[in-house]
Each structure stands twice: as C-alpha cells, then as structure tokens.
Design an enzyme around this catalytic site. Structure first.
Site, short mmCIF file in Angstrom:
data_model
loop_
_atom_site.label_atom_id
_atom_site.label_comp_id
_atom_site.label_asym_id
_atom_site.label_seq_id
_atom_site.Cartn_x
_atom_site.Cartn_y
_atom_site.Cartn_z
N TYR A 143 0.82 -1.20 0.00
CA TYR A 143 0.00 0.00 0.00
C TYR A 143 0.87 1.25 0.00
O TYR A 143 1.42 1.67 1.02
CB TYR A 143 -0.93 0.02 1.22
CG TYR A 143 -1.87 -1.17 1.32
CD1 TYR A 143 -2.19 -1.93 0.20
CD2 TYR A 143 -2.43 -1.53 2.54
CE1 TYR A 143 -3.05 -3.02 0.29
CE2 TYR A 143 -3.30 -2.61 2.63
CZ TYR A 143 -3.60 -3.35 1.50
OH TYR A 143 -4.44 -4.43 1.61
N HIS A 173 0.20 -12.30 1.64
CA HIS A 173 -0.54 -11.35 0.80
C HIS A 173 -0.54 -11.76 -0.67
O HIS A 173 0.51 -11.82 -1.31
CB HIS A 173 0.10 -9.96 0.94
CG HIS A 173 -0.78 -8.84 0.49
ND1 HIS A 173 -0.31 -7.53 0.37
CD2 HIS A 173 -2.08 -8.79 0.14
CE1 HIS A 173 -1.29 -6.75 -0.02
NE2 HIS A 173 -2.38 -7.50 -0.18
#
Length: 347
Positions: free
Chosen positions: A75, A159
C-alpha cells in the site's frame, strides 16, 4: 488485494468511543474490533492523500473506538505503514491490534516516476519484488516493523499468493508459524481476493484467520460456498474487506467501479435497485453493505477503506445503527440477495 475507499462526502455524527465491540481471531487470543481501518486509501489509492489528512483519518478511527488497523508494504510502497505507525506509536500498545502482510519486498527504484500503474498516487521510490521464501517473509516483517516503528504486529498475513501457492504453503506459512512461536506476531493468516486458496489455508494449515476481500458482499457471496463454512467448522475467523466492491455499493452511479474496474451496466442497475430498497427504509446502501457480512458467525471484522476523517466517522456511525429486517426481506423478495444467504439479526 487493496481495500476500496468509500465514495461519499457527507459527515456523520461522532459515535461513542465504546461503540465498536471486539471479537477473537480463532483461538489466538488476539481480539479485533468488528470495524477495522484498512490502510490502502491512506496511502493514496487512486488519488493522493496528504500526510495531514491521513493522520486525521487514523485519529478519527481511534476516536470512534476502532482498535483494529490493517496495512501492507504494497500500500503506497510503505506509505501506509509509515502513516499508521506515526499515529499509533502515540497510543497505548496494548489497546490496539495491527496487521500487516508479507510476500512483497520493497527494493529501491532509481527510475523515479509515479506508482499509479500499481494504483497508488505516490512517487515510485521503490519497486515490489514477490518473495514468499522463509527469508523473504522474515525480512518483510522486520522491514514493516521499521516503517511502523513497532516491535511486533498482532496479525501477519500472506498477501496475494495467487501465483505462488506452493512457495506460500511450503515456505512462507512455516516461517509465519515460527514467527508466531517467537512472539513477533500474535496470529497468522492470509489475505486475498479469491476464496479457493484461502479455503485451503483454513483447511490445510494452522492459520488463525484469513482476510477475504470483495468475495462476501451484498453483490456476491462466493465465500459462502466453502470458505466461511470451513472457518466456522474449524473455529477460525474471517475478516472481510472490499465490502463496497471498489465503490459500487458506496455510490452506484455512472462511472462507478467494481473490482477496481468499470462496473457493467447490469451490476450498476442491480446496485441502484438495492439502493432504492435500502433508502425506502431510511438506510443508506453503504450501511447495508457494512452490516451484511455479520450475518455469518465466522466473520470477525469488516474493514473500511477510509481516506478522510469524515468517511471513517460515517462508517462507524452506520455500523452502530441497526438495519431493519425489512431491508433483507425485500432484497430477497426481489432476488437481489439469495434466500439461503444469512443476514444479520435485527437489533
């Protein structure tokens, strides 16, 4: 996987700080608030967010009683971790839970430019390198702790291992088990936009929880087929992200996005009809979208991808107010929600 930001501007009344209850993550002993703040939008998902606005958003989440915060190196090339850490380091460490993710290492990028190709309006100071090796997982977590300014995280998630399944199961997962036994993390799991591999993690490993983004919403419920039953049967927990399906359920208008792309005309019409039904009961569509996942007992928390204090306050207020049973009944009557899909009990 990136949490979608809600697409609205109205400011909500400030809910009481004790308005957000907590639920445990499996048998880990880690407890998270039923509403969490997803950190993708804070890092400039699609549009820039300045440092001051990001800090105000995190503080607003804290003021509403939110004590679960989710982030990842992906992010904003670490911007989300840095921005969350800057605020959370000023809070009592035992009062909040933070999760971050492993699988992408950040390497310096000398080419400059922007990271918009990856969805984030930040300078491309680094590049992402997939790495689900044991060494890569440990290095990723250590670097995340440096960016966060913390000595541990409460939940570590593998992830997006979609194209790296075998390495994720045979190297990344065992390393997370070791990190959990060492106390560097309190709970472990995986976070993805799909259900099949997450179900495999629930069945074939000792994860405490999984984060499922976009696959259990008012618009679609594939997680109900296998993932949610697997979690419930094994005493494990599911965190739901992407409840607005990239914004379509927050503001269904022409140009709305779905799964981070343009929504089809059929999906847009369906979402608009859902909005007409919820608003007939005095409930915004986004409120029904936030409440919906809690119809299943395996769901521990829903993430909101807010990029402003107004958005996070709005989400907290909406989740603190009940959705009338008539909303769910009408959605089922009009075949907008399958009859077998569980819905929250009216309060």
């Amino acid at each position: 996987m990136a949490a979608a930001a809600s697409d609205h501007t109205e400011r909500a009344a400030h809910p009481p700080a004790d308005a957000v209850p907590r639920r445990g993550l499996g048998r880990s002993g880690v407890e998270i608030t039923t509403l969490g703040l997803g950190g993708a939008a804070l890092a400039g998902l699609y549009t820039p967010v300045d440092e001051e606005s990001a800090a105000a958003t995190v503080q607003a989440a804290w003021d509403t009683g939110i004590r679960y915060f989710d982030t990842a190196p992906h992010y904003g090339l670490g911007a989300s971790e840095r921005r969350l850490g800057a605020v959370l380091r000023t809070k009592p460490r035992t009062e909040y839970v933070i999760s971050t993710k492993v699988g992408r290492l950040l390497e310096p990028n000398e080419g400059g430019g922007s990271d918009m190709a990856n969805g984030f309006a930040v300078p491309a100071t680094h590049r992402r390198v997939w790495d689900f090796s044991a060494d890569g997982v440990r290095r990723s977590l250590e670097e995340s702790l440096t960016r966060l300014g913390l000595d541990r995280v409460d939940l570590a998630l593998i992830h997006d291992p979609d194209d790296h399944g075998e390495q994720a199961f045979h190297e990344a997962y065992p390393e997370l088990e070791r990190l959990r036994s060492e106390g560097m993390v309190g709970a472990i799991g995986a976070g993805m936009n799909q259900t099949a591999m997450l179900t495999r993690f629930l069945i074939d490993s000792d994860v405490d929880a999984v984060l499922c983004a976009g696959r259990y919403t008012l618009l679609e419920q594939p997680a109900l087929d296998e993932l949610l039953p697997a979690a419930a049967n094994r005493g494990k927990s599911v965190i739901i992200g992407g409840v607005f399906n990239s914004g379509l359920l927050a503001n269904p208008t022409t140009g709305a996005t779905y799964n981070y792309g343009a929504a089809s005309g059929e999906l847009l019409e369906r979402a608009i009809r859902m909005r007409e039904i919820t608003e007939a009961y005095g409930v915004p569509l986004r409120a029904a979208a936030l409440h919906f996942p809690f119809g299943h007992p395996a769901v521990a928390s829903v993430l909101t991808g807010a990029r402003s204090a107004a958005e996070v306050l709005d989400a907290a207020t909406l989740l603190n107010a009940p959705v009338p049973a008539g909303v769910w009944d009408r959605l089922r009557t009009e075949a907008l929600l399958p009859c077998h899909v569980p819905v929250p009990e009216a309060r």
